[in-house]
Design an enzyme around this catalytic site. Sequence first.
Site, PDB file in Angstrom:
ATOM      1  N   HIS B 200       0.828  -1.200   0.000  1.00 37.97           N
ATOM      2  CA  HIS B 200       0.000   0.000   0.000  1.00 37.97           C
ATOM      3  C   HIS B 200       0.864   1.253   0.000  1.00 37.97           C
ATOM      4  O   HIS B 200       0.669   2.173  -0.800  1.00 37.97           O
ATOM      5  CB  HIS B 200      -0.922  -0.032   1.225  1.00 37.97           C
ATOM      6  CG  HIS B 200      -1.843   1.150   1.316  1.00 37.97           C
ATOM      7  ND1 HIS B 200      -1.531   2.281   2.023  1.00 37.97           N
ATOM      8  CD2 HIS B 200      -3.053   1.375   0.765  1.00 37.97           C
ATOM      9  CE1 HIS B 200      -2.516   3.144   1.908  1.00 37.97           C
ATOM     10  NE2 HIS B 200      -3.462   2.620   1.156  1.00 37.97           N
ATOM     11  N   GLY B 529      -8.625  14.425 -21.661  1.00 40.19           N
ATOM     12  CA  GLY B 529      -8.314  14.664 -20.253  1.00 40.19           C
ATOM     13  C   GLY B 529      -8.478  13.327 -19.549  1.00 40.19           C
ATOM     14  O   GLY B 529      -9.536  13.027 -19.014  1.00 40.19           O
ATOM     15  N   CYS B 594      -3.819  15.346 -22.474  1.00 45.28           N
ATOM     16  CA  CYS B 594      -3.219  16.266 -21.513  1.00 45.28           C
ATOM     17  C   CYS B 594      -3.455  15.806 -20.075  1.00 45.28           C
ATOM     18  O   CYS B 594      -3.235  16.549 -19.141  1.00 45.28           O
ATOM     19  CB  CYS B 594      -3.732  17.684 -21.721  1.00 45.28           C
ATOM     20  SG  CYS B 594      -5.501  17.852 -21.507  1.00 45.28           S
TER      21      CYS B 594
END
Lengths: 640, 640
Positions: B200, B529, B594
């Site tokens: 983790h 995006g 991006c």
Amino acid sequence: DSANGDNVFYGEFLMNAQGEDVVAGIRTPKLIKELQAIDEDSYAQLLDIRVKLEDHYRDMMDVEFTIEEGRLFMLQCRVGKRTAIASIKIAIDMVAEKRIKPKEALLRIDPEQLNQLLRPIFDSDEKKKAIKSAKVIAKGLAAGPGAASGVVVFNAQDAVRVKNEGQDCILVRVETSPEDIKGMDASEGILTARGGMTSHAALVARQMGKVCVAGCGKLLINYKKREMRIDGREDVIVKEGDYISLDGSTGEVISGKLETIPSEVIQVLVDKTMTEDDSPNYKMFKKIMKWADKYRTLGVRTNADEPRQVEIALSFGAEGIGLTRTEHMFFGEGKISPMREMILAKTKEEREIALAKLLPLQRKDFEGIFSVMDGRPTTIRLIDPPLHEFLPHQVSEQEEMARDMNTTVDAIKARIESLHEFNPMLGFRGCRLGTIYPEITAMQARAIFEATVNVILSGKKVRPEVMVPLVGHVMELEGQDKIIRQVAREVMGETGIEFKYKVGAMIEIPRGAITAKKIAKTAEFLSFGTNDLTQTALGLSRDDSGSFLPTYVEKGIYARDPFQTIDEEGVGFLMKHAVKKARKARKKIKLGICGEHGGDPQSIEFCHRLGLNYVSCSPFGVPIARLAASQASIRDKKKK
Amino acid sequence: DSANGDNVFYGEFLMNAQGEDVVAGIRTPKLIKELQAIDEDSYAQLLDIRVKLEDHYRDMMDVEFTIEEGRLFMLQCRVGKRTAIASIKIAIDMVAEKRIKPKEALLRIDPEQLNQLLRPIFDSDEKKKAIKSAKVIAKGLAAGPGAASGVVVFNAQDAVRVKNEGQDCILVRVETSPEDIKGMDASEGILTARGGMTSHAALVARQMGKVCVAGCGKLLINYKKREMRIDGREDVIVKEGDYISLDGSTGEVISGKLETIPSEVIQVLVDKTMTEDDSPNYKMFKKIMKWADKYRTLGVRTNADEPRQVEIALSFGAEGIGLTRTEHMFFGEGKISPMREMILAKTKEEREIALAKLLPLQRKDFEGIFSVMDGRPTTIRLIDPPLHEFLPHQVSEQEEMARDMNTTVDAIKARIESLHEFNPMLGFRGCRLGTIYPEITAMQARAIFEATVNVILSGKKVRPEVMVPLVGHVMELEGQDKIIRQVAREVMGETGIEFKYKVGAMIEIPRGAITAKKIAKTAEFLSFGTNDLTQTALGLSRDDSGSFLPTYVEKGIYARDPFQTIDEEGVGFLMKHAVKKARKARKKIKLGICGEHGGDPQSIEFCHRLGLNYVSCSPFGVPIARLAASQASIRDKKKK
């Protein structure tokens, strides 16, 4: 209307006698008689045209004509508008007269209109009294059907406060805006002075299922004085805290409190002492439903969490349960406490102790539902919402919980803090819970299967379908499926009773739809959770969309609210892809929808075209879904 | 190693001399000499085998052999492991020796390793001193590269507190769990006693870009006493509040505070007084980049919001800006106040007054960026985040704001309340803001185009690309496009200066990708995006996923964190669909990415396969992207 000048006779009338007695305010017989007295020739001509028109359109027609210098001119002729109940009555009568076939009658009834047969109404005696004593103080647009009474509030904050104090309220605004959302949700009904059928108030109210009267231009609202007056009714001042009543099916605003009662149809269904003969509306309702079932191919199930809801849904004709939300059960009496214990548990062992307390309670819930269902398919969804929803957020409740659980308020607060999420919609929920805490899934599966065995032993049949929510990756489903099947084997072994069950997935995030082929290799059924699928595919939080979505609908960016009607281009694309791919992987896979769209006629038609096996909707949506499904079939066959 | 018994000689050596001086701890020359002295024949044999192996593998080989009773046995032979810098040096040397071609050299460098040339490092003199004085107290797994110093805290809450007090801290835990996420985010580095490279702590640290040393088994952590000891180092006790330093590239834990400095490469790039000759690392870096640019077909742009960041990115070889986030600018000095005024505005007129104050400030921002870019394509995204992000959430700040704005704290609180969202990720943001408040779009467009004109007048070139965020429906883009083009015409008319510009859409919700064909009819470019597209397609909030996503990756449900590497099956499906459909509508459409995936080598390879025109990433990711893009091209051509 008729304008009877010297040598000009102008008129408009509804032609079909069947409609006359149910269409309010139509003066056809009088008008026709008047004409007969004035101009026998034109009258004869009109009767002739009437027969031709009727033969051609086979519907109630609205005919506009004028007679000038003894010559008849037909100005306009269109299918006549009618109220919901009139439309049903006309359709049924025309079938009785053999003018149209039941198939066509079905297509003539707007499924939404059925709603008016089912929504609560005002007690008719009371309403008559109100009308007599001039208590109907204004009339606006019937923008959200049903009937509601409550005290007047003039802003959203007050609505929330009054609601929290346990009182019903009606929110009165000149017009509503996104800031009013929470207040609208807290009120029983919404009344506005400005705005049309697609105004913010109207759109949001229908979305929320609230009664709404919009664009009631005669209201003179004074926010400062917290009162309203009615233009032309100097005798009326309604102050904050006064009772008013809204009839959202007629647009009437009534001063004072009127009792609401279930619709006639519901009364007959619920009250065992009533018969069909007590309600002409029920008779019509039943006939329409019978025709609808003959033509529809799409199954209709219901979303219901309690035996009582299930009974209503069955009486409305539901053929199964498409969605039982187990989490609602956790809020029931005696159940929230072990649930919270489970959430506060620090180790798997502690969690299992709490789960052991929940097991018999859940089992009892499922026994209740399975008993009522008696062999009809029953889809049970494993726990779905984020855990923090089960913890109290008010300090006083946290203190109470700390006492109950023998822990500190700080410990509870710390757990709430650690469970806090920025976007709970996209958080630690659905099968993610069961993937991280498999013991929760095991407990729920055990409760389902032990209930199955017990109800089988009581002599009934049970068809449980275990649904894993929020599946985005096939491995999530595989993990849950393994646990569920393991528990099923255990329960069969322990009890010696064999039973059949299905395991499937809820498709409510785009990745689940995209990878449906893989998922369908493990899933025996898929059910589209179109509420969440709409939220994720459109990147649109339903709870937050009030600040811009109504404007989007007004601007026509979305033709309809995508939370009401499936956005076919976006969400529908994903559904279509999933259906195609899932059937490739498993030809006989059962496919359904259990989002609220399952009760929306246009969405139901889409589901029919997609080739789903069933739609599932709220109990009150079942009749609408049955009608809409039959229309979809009929239209589909017409095309072919 | 060599084990020299009576008649057994066992050894393992790295064969290629070029690697020797950079591969730490390899004793090849000594070993070989030793062998030569003992057994001349075997030595000659080995040299012969060496030549053959080198010819065959053309790489540094790790050869394991034994000589028993004077007979040479080859035990194992594999490509030798090497550090990041060694791998680069070996590759370059082998090209110089004409053993391999630059193409092959490029494929031998892991783009992630370039990171080690760019990440901050400890001052080498200081580190030498620390090593000398035995301050390296333990060693664990190098789980998150870079160097970090800070005071020790032993739990997440303390990390948040210390961070808020303005101090850097290192979070020390036996192991981390989802509850520690906020503390991990608040710390400079994370040190754990247990757990491997996919624990983790390690997963989350790399996701957050934090320095991490994991699985440092010698740590003896005492949470109660708030101190840690080191097994076998009785002289060392580290208490809460003491400074330690972590070298995440070597796994070293160092007591005390060490200064971090930029890497050599960055030093040469930034410090104008330094030359290439001051840094062999820089020389290598430059050569690799030169080769990479020769082979790659994918463009590499940067995500940058300030001229300073843009300069760094250009020095790293960025060819344009793929994303300028205008909202970061609003937080700049003097800008937040009119921004807040705009948000508090009750009418369009009030809003326009506030926007008029923002206009010159935004214009100046854009002038700064356009000047540095000098004709390179510059994508500017219109305002994206929900408005409440601009309002203060602490009471003291609200009071200050109330004084500044001449209003009441209650008014500010009410506005914050009305802007509150349950799921802000899916809320009133992106182009939804500009659709409801077109005047914001108009102001931003004006600032962009007036800046364009001013920079043109200063003698430079400008290529602005206006990007509309969160487009889900083509009508959203059409509305914004119309406003932007209208303002452009106005500015050209007012100034008499003609300029070129593009208008495009950011594709970050599934519906945008699904309807890309329609959107591309209006959009001149599309940019994925992928951060938000991952959140929506997977129904997964990045901020909240820490409670389960690391476990998902451990279980292999996702092979890699989908926020680091594009989930090709889910998100990639949508991208592929969008690329295909968009090119159908507009053959020459420019397509880019991006999201932060634009800096991830595996995702870059996927983008290459998709046929995107460019990737855009953080300035420090640009070299990695250039290398990864070249590898994608080379592999692609190999296949063909």
